[in-house]
Design a protein around this motif. Structure first.
Motif, PDB file in Angstrom:
ATOM      1  N   LEU A  64       0.825  -1.209   0.000  1.00  0.00           N
ATOM      2  CA  LEU A  64       0.000   0.000   0.000  1.00  0.00           C
ATOM      3  C   LEU A  64       0.864   1.267   0.000  1.00  0.00           C
ATOM      4  O   LEU A  64       0.564   2.236  -0.704  1.00  0.00           O
ATOM      5  CB  LEU A  64      -0.958   0.001   1.191  1.00  0.00           C
ATOM      6  N   ALA A  65       1.928   1.265   0.791  1.00  0.00           N
ATOM      7  CA  ALA A  65       2.825   2.416   0.836  1.00  0.00           C
ATOM      8  C   ALA A  65       3.515   2.619  -0.508  1.00  0.00           C
ATOM      9  O   ALA A  65       3.680   3.756  -0.970  1.00  0.00           O
ATOM     10  CB  ALA A  65       3.858   2.245   1.950  1.00  0.00           C
ATOM     11  N   TRP A  68       0.978   4.073  -2.865  1.00  0.00           N
ATOM     12  CA  TRP A  68       0.769   5.474  -2.492  1.00  0.00           C
ATOM     13  C   TRP A  68       1.889   6.337  -3.072  1.00  0.00           C
ATOM     14  O   TRP A  68       1.632   7.360  -3.707  1.00  0.00           O
ATOM     15  CB  TRP A  68       0.717   5.608  -0.985  1.00  0.00           C
ATOM     16  N   GLY A  86      -0.601  14.594   0.111  1.00  0.00           N
ATOM     17  CA  GLY A  86      -0.134  13.213   0.229  1.00  0.00           C
ATOM     18  C   GLY A  86       1.364  13.126   0.470  1.00  0.00           C
ATOM     19  O   GLY A  86       1.831  12.285   1.246  1.00  0.00           O
ATOM     20  N   TRP A  90       3.224  11.575   3.825  1.00  0.00           N
ATOM     21  CA  TRP A  90       4.264  10.548   3.742  1.00  0.00           C
ATOM     22  C   TRP A  90       5.544  11.001   4.446  1.00  0.00           C
ATOM     23  O   TRP A  90       6.168  10.218   5.154  1.00  0.00           O
ATOM     24  CB  TRP A  90       4.558  10.186   2.289  1.00  0.00           C
TER      25      TRP A  90
END
Length: 139
Positions: A64-65, A68, A86, A90
């Motif tokens: 998922l990271a 992203w 976003g 992060w």
């Protein structure tokens, strides 16, 4: 709302240097996270995990990271305004991991610096006037 702007009309030809450096930093973070994801997946498949459910959850979070960061990188290259938030999220998460690497019984300061320096650089760049102006919504 879907983005219907053609790719050739997205970002003006002259990108500021700060935006190019930010693209490089986020790109390197994406590659590093992809490498960590592959490593964790190989470890899950080849080594005996103490807790299989936790190992699977860690791989899913890493995937998922990576996705992203890939989305942030693609949006950044296209000059989308939504990537700013976003990227900041992060970098804050990465900074928290860096602080954790500086503390505790198993501290590794080199890892902490490797996480903290790009995070601070990216936050500085994403909030700079030239990057903000380049990522302004052009609807």
């Amino acid at each position: 709302m879907p983005d219907t702007t053609p790719d050739d009309q997205v970002v003006p030809r002259g990108r500021p240097a700060a935006l190019l450096v930010l693209i490089v930093v986020v790109g390197l973070e994406f590659l590093a996270m992809a490498a960590v994801t592959v490593f964790l997946l190989v470890e899950l498949l080849t080594a005996a995990a103490a807790n299989v459910a936790s190992a699977i959850a860690l791989v899913v979070l890493a995937v998922l990271a990576t996705v992203w960061l890939g989305a942030m990188l693609a949006g950044l290259r296209r000059g989308r305004a939504w990537v700013r938030s976003g990227i900041i999220v992060w970098q804050v998460l990465q900074g928290a991991l860096a602080i954790g690497a500086f503390q505790g019984a198993s501290r590794v300061p080199a890892v902490g610096w490797a996480l903290l320096i790009p995070a601070l650089l990216a936050i500085t760049l994403v909030l700079s006037k030239s990057v903000t102006a380049a990522l302004v919504r052009r609807d």
